[in-house]
Motif scaffolding. Structure first.
Motif, PDB file in Angstrom:
ATOM      1  N   LYS A  61      -0.628   0.452   5.971  1.00  0.00           N
ATOM      2  CA  LYS A  61      -0.323   1.962   6.337  1.00  0.00           C
ATOM      3  C   LYS A  61       1.429   2.048   6.594  1.00  0.00           C
ATOM      4  CE  LYS A  61      -4.751   3.246   7.891  1.00  0.00           C
ATOM      5  NZ  LYS A  61      -5.639   3.832   9.074  1.00  0.00           N
ATOM      6  N   ALA A  62       1.859   1.133   7.146  1.00  0.00           N
ATOM      7  CA  ALA A  62       3.087   1.324   7.650  1.00  0.00           C
ATOM      8  C   ALA A  62       4.009   0.961   6.218  1.00  0.00           C
ATOM      9  CB  ALA A  62       3.329   0.049   8.670  1.00  0.00           C
ATOM     10  N   VAL A  63       3.520  -0.072   5.220  1.00  0.00           N
ATOM     11  CA  VAL A  63       4.349  -0.260   4.389  1.00  0.00           C
ATOM     12  C   VAL A  63       4.263   0.933   3.274  1.00  0.00           C
ATOM     13  CG1 VAL A  63       4.248  -1.740   2.093  1.00  0.00           C
ATOM     14  CG2 VAL A  63       3.985  -2.708   4.063  1.00  0.00           C
ATOM     15  N   ASP A  64       3.051   1.559   3.011  1.00  0.00           N
ATOM     16  CA  ASP A  64       3.098   2.662   2.337  1.00  0.00           C
ATOM     17  C   ASP A  64       3.681   3.953   3.102  1.00  0.00           C
ATOM     18  OD1 ASP A  64      -0.728   2.331   1.711  1.00  0.00           O
ATOM     19  OD2 ASP A  64       1.129   1.363   0.687  1.00  0.00           O
ATOM     20  N   ALA A  65       3.755   4.045   4.299  1.00  0.00           N
ATOM     21  CA  ALA A  65       4.791   5.239   4.724  1.00  0.00           C
ATOM     22  C   ALA A  65       6.249   4.922   4.554  1.00  0.00           C
ATOM     23  CB  ALA A  65       4.552   5.209   6.127  1.00  0.00           C
ATOM     24  N   ALA A  66       6.583   3.390   4.590  1.00  0.00           N
ATOM     25  CA  ALA A  66       8.007   3.318   4.168  1.00  0.00           C
ATOM     26  C   ALA A  66       8.459   3.415   2.772  1.00  0.00           C
ATOM     27  CB  ALA A  66       8.348   1.684   4.653  1.00  0.00           C
TER      28      ALA A  66
END
Length: 102
Positions: free
Chosen positions: A88-93
């Motif tokens: 989720k953090a990678v997708d948000a970045a």
């Protein structure tokens, strides 16, 4: 901070002396010391525990927080993120980078 039963590694209080970072002067801690830390605390900090089915339990993370707090520093860092949290953090970045045109 209270023990989170869903995300922390719960262990019986009798397993705490077996943790590698809970050795005092190279020796295993006694049960009396653990119960003193639970009931009275050390330097104003108590070891967090929960009662599960009549057994006193704590968590590895609670032990890390206790050691960090009693050493005069900040509490031990929180546990690592799960794989889904990282995704989720990678997708948000990636979305942020796309928004900036990078």
């Amino acid at each position: 901070m209270a023990i989170n039963l869903h995300s922390e590694n719960i262990i019986h209080i009798g397993e705490v002396p077996k943790l590698p970072f809970m050795k005092g002067r190279g020796r295993r801690l006694s049960c009396a010391t653990l119960y003193r830390w639970i009931n009275n605390g050390l330097r104003g900090v108590k070891l967090e525990t929960v009662l599960i089915g009549g057994s006193r339990c704590t968590s590895v993370e609670a032990c890390e927080r206790f050691i960090g707090a009693t050493q005069g520093g900040s509490p031990a860092p929180a546990a690592c993120r799960t794989a889904s949290q990282r995704t989720k953090a990678v997708d948000a970045a990636k979305r942020q980078l796309d928004a900036f045109g990078i």
